[in-house]
Design an enzyme around this catalytic site. Structure first.
Site: not given
Ligand code: RIB
Ligand code: CA
Length: 315
Positions: A197, A243-245
């Protein structure tokens, strides 16, 4: 004949990056979000549940069931992250009050009931926060394990170390015991760690393209991203930050733009120094059977082009 959409349950602690994951999923016809469960993580569950309801309504989907899950980790006290996401957990854009009340169902029961009511192998769980709800569902109703198609989760880190302690990523660090339950469950697992990510870099140029869409959801998403950016500046010292998710949803949509390998992964739940570490046997030195696809590579421009195109479809 078009494939029928892949059915997913999103378990989430919105969270600006969670918001992008939800919007990417809701803008993608390849996926059917059959339920959203909220978890305590970035902020308490009373807030993450409300945030999740506001987000499904922003996307024009007040029909989607949203239920509050666990209020705290299984063993450790709750650790939240208002310093990243703001006090509400979704600072950056004023969203309307939710018009629908929270479901009078616990998120753990909504996961269990949804999976047990669906044909075996149909439901994929997409945890985007601490894994408490998933672990509690597996413990309360072990029969869901063989019925799940896959768990694709954002969490962990190995080559990049950790973002909350030197060796632990936030979602796993908040509830390492829940992560242990999930990683020993035998359910097919894909882990999207910060190794992957951190490559999902949102740039100012992309933000301008998002704003240019000009519709309410895109403008709200841009506002959320700009708030989240202030933290990115502090941490990464640039206007570009990860932005991880949404990488979890991006992987479901376009696995070919991601790369990784099947590994044996175990969770540190004893050491005070490395508590919550996801120890990835990347070179298979233990010869233990892999329990997880570990993602590491990402074609970032392709990912953000996809995210823009899908969010642009929303009202
Ligand atoms: O470490 C990143 C993760 O922690 C993301 O899911 C973010 O939303 C926070 O929950
Ligand atoms: Ca999250």
């Amino acid at each position: 004949r078009a494939m029928s959409p892949r059915k997913i349950i999103i378990d989430t602690d919105p969270g600006q990056d969670d918001a992008f994951a939800m919007l990417l999923a809701l803008g993608s016809p390849e996926l059917e979000v059959v339920a959203v469960t909220a978890i305590a993580g970035n902020v308490p569950v009373s807030k993450t549940e409300r945030n999740a309801r506001q987000l499904v309504e922003l996307a024009g989907r007040p029909d989607i069931r949203v239920a509050p899950g666990c209020t705290r980790p299984m063993v450790k006290p709750l650790k939240t992250a208002e310093y990243v996401h703001g006090d509400s957990g979704l600072e950056g854009w004023e969203l309307p009050e939710p018009s629908t009340p929270a479901l009078p169902v616990h998120g753990v029961d909504l996961i269990i009931d949804t999976v047990m009511a669906a044909p075996a192998g149909e439901i994929t769980l997409c945890p985007l926060g601490p894994l408490t709800n998933i672990a509690m569902a597996l413990i309360k109703e072990p029969r869901i394990a063989p019925r799940l198609r896959e768990i694709v989760l954002m969490g962990g880190g190995y080559f990049e170390g950790g973002n909350t302690t030197p060796s632990a990523e936030f979602n796993i660090f908040v509830d390492p015991h829940a992560a242990h339950v999930v990683f020993t469950s035998g359910v097919p697992l894909t882990m999207v760690p910060i190794d992957c990510t951190y490559k999902a870099i949102l740039t100012p140029a992309w933000l301008e393209r998002l704003k240019a869409v000009g519709k309410r959801t895109a403008l709200a998403a841009a506002g959320l991203a700009e708030f989240y950016q202030r933290y990115g500046n502090q941490k990464f010292g640039t206007d570009s930050y990860p932005l991880h998710d949404p990488c979890v949803i991006g992987y479901l949509l376009r696995p070919g733009i991601f790369g990784g390998r099947k590994c044996f992964v175990e969770i540190e739940i004893t050491s005070p120094v490395t508590m919550g570490a996801t120890v990835v046997d990347w070179w298979n030195v233990t010869k233990r059977e892999p329990n997880c696809m570990v993602l590491r590579d990402l074609d970032n421009p392709a990912f953000y082009d996809l995210m823009l195109e899908r969010i642009a479809r929303l009202p």
